[in-house]
Design an enzyme around this catalytic site. Structure first.
Site, PDB file in Angstrom:
ATOM      1  N   LYS A  15       0.870  -1.184   0.000  1.00  0.00           N
ATOM      2  CA  LYS A  15       0.000   0.000   0.000  1.00  0.00           C
ATOM      3  C   LYS A  15       0.900   1.224   0.000  1.00  0.00           C
ATOM      4  O   LYS A  15       1.720   1.403   0.900  1.00  0.00           O
ATOM      5  CB  LYS A  15      -0.909   0.002   1.231  1.00  0.00           C
ATOM      6  CG  LYS A  15      -1.787   1.247   1.296  1.00  0.00           C
ATOM      7  CD  LYS A  15      -2.769   1.202   2.435  1.00  0.00           C
ATOM      8  CE  LYS A  15      -3.641   2.434   2.455  1.00  0.00           C
ATOM      9  NZ  LYS A  15      -4.631   2.390   3.539  1.00  0.00           N
ATOM     10  N   ARG A  75     -10.881   9.800   1.669  1.00  0.00           N
ATOM     11  CA  ARG A  75     -10.734  10.514   2.951  1.00  0.00           C
ATOM     12  C   ARG A  75     -11.827  11.565   3.108  1.00  0.00           C
ATOM     13  O   ARG A  75     -12.242  11.862   4.226  1.00  0.00           O
ATOM     14  CB  ARG A  75      -9.334  11.121   3.059  1.00  0.00           C
ATOM     15  CG  ARG A  75      -8.259  10.039   3.170  1.00  0.00           C
ATOM     16  CD  ARG A  75      -6.857  10.618   3.253  1.00  0.00           C
ATOM     17  NE  ARG A  75      -5.853   9.571   3.124  1.00  0.00           N
ATOM     18  CZ  ARG A  75      -4.553   9.797   2.957  1.00  0.00           C
ATOM     19  NH1 ARG A  75      -4.102  11.041   2.934  1.00  0.00           N
ATOM     20  NH2 ARG A  75      -3.698   8.790   2.836  1.00  0.00           N
ATOM     21  N   LYS A 104       1.393   9.915   5.736  1.00  0.00           N
ATOM     22  CA  LYS A 104       1.460   8.489   6.073  1.00  0.00           C
ATOM     23  C   LYS A 104       2.737   7.821   5.545  1.00  0.00           C
ATOM     24  O   LYS A 104       2.812   6.610   5.431  1.00  0.00           O
ATOM     25  CB  LYS A 104       0.200   7.785   5.547  1.00  0.00           C
ATOM     26  CG  LYS A 104      -1.098   8.312   6.175  1.00  0.00           C
ATOM     27  CD  LYS A 104      -2.305   7.431   5.867  1.00  0.00           C
ATOM     28  CE  LYS A 104      -3.563   7.921   6.603  1.00  0.00           C
ATOM     29  NZ  LYS A 104      -4.704   7.003   6.435  1.00  0.00           N
ATOM     30  N   GLU A 143       7.479  -7.199   1.510  1.00  0.00           N
ATOM     31  CA  GLU A 143       6.153  -7.183   2.142  1.00  0.00           C
ATOM     32  C   GLU A 143       5.364  -8.451   1.790  1.00  0.00           C
ATOM     33  O   GLU A 143       4.674  -9.025   2.631  1.00  0.00           O
ATOM     34  CB  GLU A 143       5.368  -5.936   1.699  1.00  0.00           C
ATOM     35  CG  GLU A 143       5.898  -4.616   2.246  1.00  0.00           C
ATOM     36  CD  GLU A 143       5.551  -4.400   3.717  1.00  0.00           C
ATOM     37  OE1 GLU A 143       4.931  -5.286   4.322  1.00  0.00           O
ATOM     38  OE2 GLU A 143       5.914  -3.336   4.261  1.00  0.00           O
ATOM     39  N   LYS A 187      -2.064  -1.480  -3.811  1.00  0.00           N
ATOM     40  CA  LYS A 187      -2.954  -0.317  -3.754  1.00  0.00           C
ATOM     41  C   LYS A 187      -2.142   0.958  -3.840  1.00  0.00           C
ATOM     42  O   LYS A 187      -1.172   1.074  -3.086  1.00  0.00           O
ATOM     43  CB  LYS A 187      -3.729  -0.368  -2.433  1.00  0.00           C
ATOM     44  CG  LYS A 187      -4.597   0.834  -2.168  1.00  0.00           C
ATOM     45  CD  LYS A 187      -5.170   0.734  -0.789  1.00  0.00           C
ATOM     46  CE  LYS A 187      -6.005   1.972  -0.546  1.00  0.00           C
ATOM     47  NZ  LYS A 187      -6.554   2.004   0.775  1.00  0.00           N
ATOM     48  N   SER A 231     -10.159   5.431  -4.927  1.00  0.00           N
ATOM     49  CA  SER A 231     -11.121   6.503  -5.169  1.00  0.00           C
ATOM     50  C   SER A 231     -10.616   7.543  -6.176  1.00  0.00           C
ATOM     51  O   SER A 231     -11.339   7.927  -7.092  1.00  0.00           O
ATOM     52  CB  SER A 231     -11.475   7.168  -3.841  1.00  0.00           C
ATOM     53  OG  SER A 231     -10.317   7.635  -3.181  1.00  0.00           O
ATOM     54  N   TYR A 270     -14.761   1.071  -7.422  1.00  0.00           N
ATOM     55  CA  TYR A 270     -16.037   1.784  -7.286  1.00  0.00           C
ATOM     56  C   TYR A 270     -16.889   1.603  -8.542  1.00  0.00           C
ATOM     57  O   TYR A 270     -18.019   2.080  -8.578  1.00  0.00           O
ATOM     58  CB  TYR A 270     -15.772   3.264  -6.974  1.00  0.00           C
ATOM     59  CG  TYR A 270     -15.017   3.405  -5.665  1.00  0.00           C
ATOM     60  CD1 TYR A 270     -15.694   3.395  -4.447  1.00  0.00           C
ATOM     61  CD2 TYR A 270     -13.618   3.436  -5.635  1.00  0.00           C
ATOM     62  CE1 TYR A 270     -15.007   3.443  -3.243  1.00  0.00           C
ATOM     63  CE2 TYR A 270     -12.922   3.482  -4.438  1.00  0.00           C
ATOM     64  CZ  TYR A 270     -13.624   3.485  -3.248  1.00  0.00           C
ATOM     65  OH  TYR A 270     -12.943   3.506  -2.052  1.00  0.00           O
TER      66      TYR A 270
END
Ligand code: PBG
Length: 322
Positions: free
Chosen positions: A194, A204, A216, A232, A247, A273, A312
């Site tokens: 991610k 958000r 982040k 990972e 992602k 998004s 979406y």
């Protein structure tokens, strides 16, 4: 010329035979934004066509999706600011509306696959995915909070948990906590790679979950890195993940491809998004044909090696092919 590649493109039937990858509704997961309350359906302004919904509306929406042939859903909570605190205690509270909604959804539609989100940000007064101490995200103090949240979600009936927090060791900690309580069949779809991406903006907005300070970058991955995704992937596999996720999706097709080549677990991609919003905006301006550009986007994710596409556009796609 003995070789004429165009021969295989002559008609729809021939193109169909020569087609290398396919997309079906089995591959798609529809996200849902949940709010507490009754009869609420508010459009997310930066992601037109997507709504914050109370559980009664979510039940209707899921029923419509099921009638179109969709079976997979991932749900996120938008939590009232008053319920947020430093330790995200509402995430595992008895009265948590997200947990109650999951129970209702699975009671109404036991056949669906329902995926959760495990991260502190929707419940944290700091807006970070982990526990903040002296301005830093404390990895190991986040783990017990995430495992409590995960246990509560398994108990509520989520089929698969989605740790999106990027703390080190959380997949193993969650797997151990679930097994200890007998939730051996609850799966884990780990957000393996991610990235610290600018493409989460509309999400958000939907959840009011932006960090109150900082960014982040100390836990989400650097967009410049690919080999790190192998580290990972290795850890998540060892720690018991059932799916490895990349992602965002479109800007990271090479990472999807690399994970697919190196691991045997199913590979998921989160078509996030901001990636969806770009296409919606261009289509609204009349610059792109949505019904053509959207399926081309989804098939490119399949071609790169994605098994599970969170998008979406799942419902839009189901409508188009109907
Ligand atoms: C939270 C979470 C995020 C998304 C999914 N889970 C946002 C973030 O990390 O800030 C983004 C999804 C999207 O943009 O569609 N842990």
């Amino acid at each position: 010329m003995f070789r004429r590649p165009r021969r295989n493109r002559q008609s729809a039937a021939i193109r169909g035979m020569a087609q290398e990858t396919h997309l079906s509704l089995d591959h798609l997961v529809q996200p849902l934004f949940l709010v507490d309350g009754d009869n609420i359906k508010q459009e997310v302004s930066s992601l037109p066509g997507n709504y914050r919904m109370s559980i009664d509306q979510v039940l209707k929406e899921v029923e419509e999706c099921i009638n179109l042939g969709l079976r997979n859903f991932i749900m996120f909570p938008a939590v009232d600011e008053k319920l947020k605190d430093k330790i995200a205690s509402y995430s595992y509270a008895e009265e948590n509306f997200y947990l109650h909604a999951a129970r209702k959804l699975k009671e109404a539609f036991p056949e669906i696959a329902l995926i959760s989100d495990v991260a502190m940000d929707p419940y944290s007064s700091d807006g970070h995915d982990g526990y903040v101490e002296d301005g830093k995200i404390h990895n190991d103090k986040s783990l017990p909070i995430l495992t409590k949240m995960a246990r509560a979600q398994a108990q509520a009936g989520f089929d698969i948990l989605g740790p999106s927090d990027m703390m080190d060791g959380r997949v193993g900690a969650i797997r151990e906590a679930l097994d200890k309580e007998g939730y051996t069949d609850t799966g884990i779809m780990s957000y393996t790679a991610k990235y610290a991406s600018a493409f989460y903006g509309p999400f958000r907005d939907a959840l009011d979950s932006a960090p109150k300070a900082g960014d982040k970058k100390t836990y989400q991955m650097n967009p410049a890195n690919k080999r790190e995704a192998l580290i990972e992937g290795e850890l998540d596999t060892q720690e018991g993940a059932d799916y490895l996720m990349v992602k965002p999706a479109l800007n990271y097709l090479d990472v999807i491809h690399t994970l697919k080549d190196n691991f045997d677990l199913p590979i998921a991609a989160y078509h996030v998004s901001g990636e969806c919003a770009m296409l919606i905006a261009a289509a609204q301006k009349g610059w792109l044909d949505f019904d053509k550009a959207m399926p081309e986007t989804l098939i490119s994710l399949r071609r790169a090696g994605t098994d599970v596409i969170i998008t979406y556009f799942a419902k839009n796609y189901a409508e188009i092919i109907k």
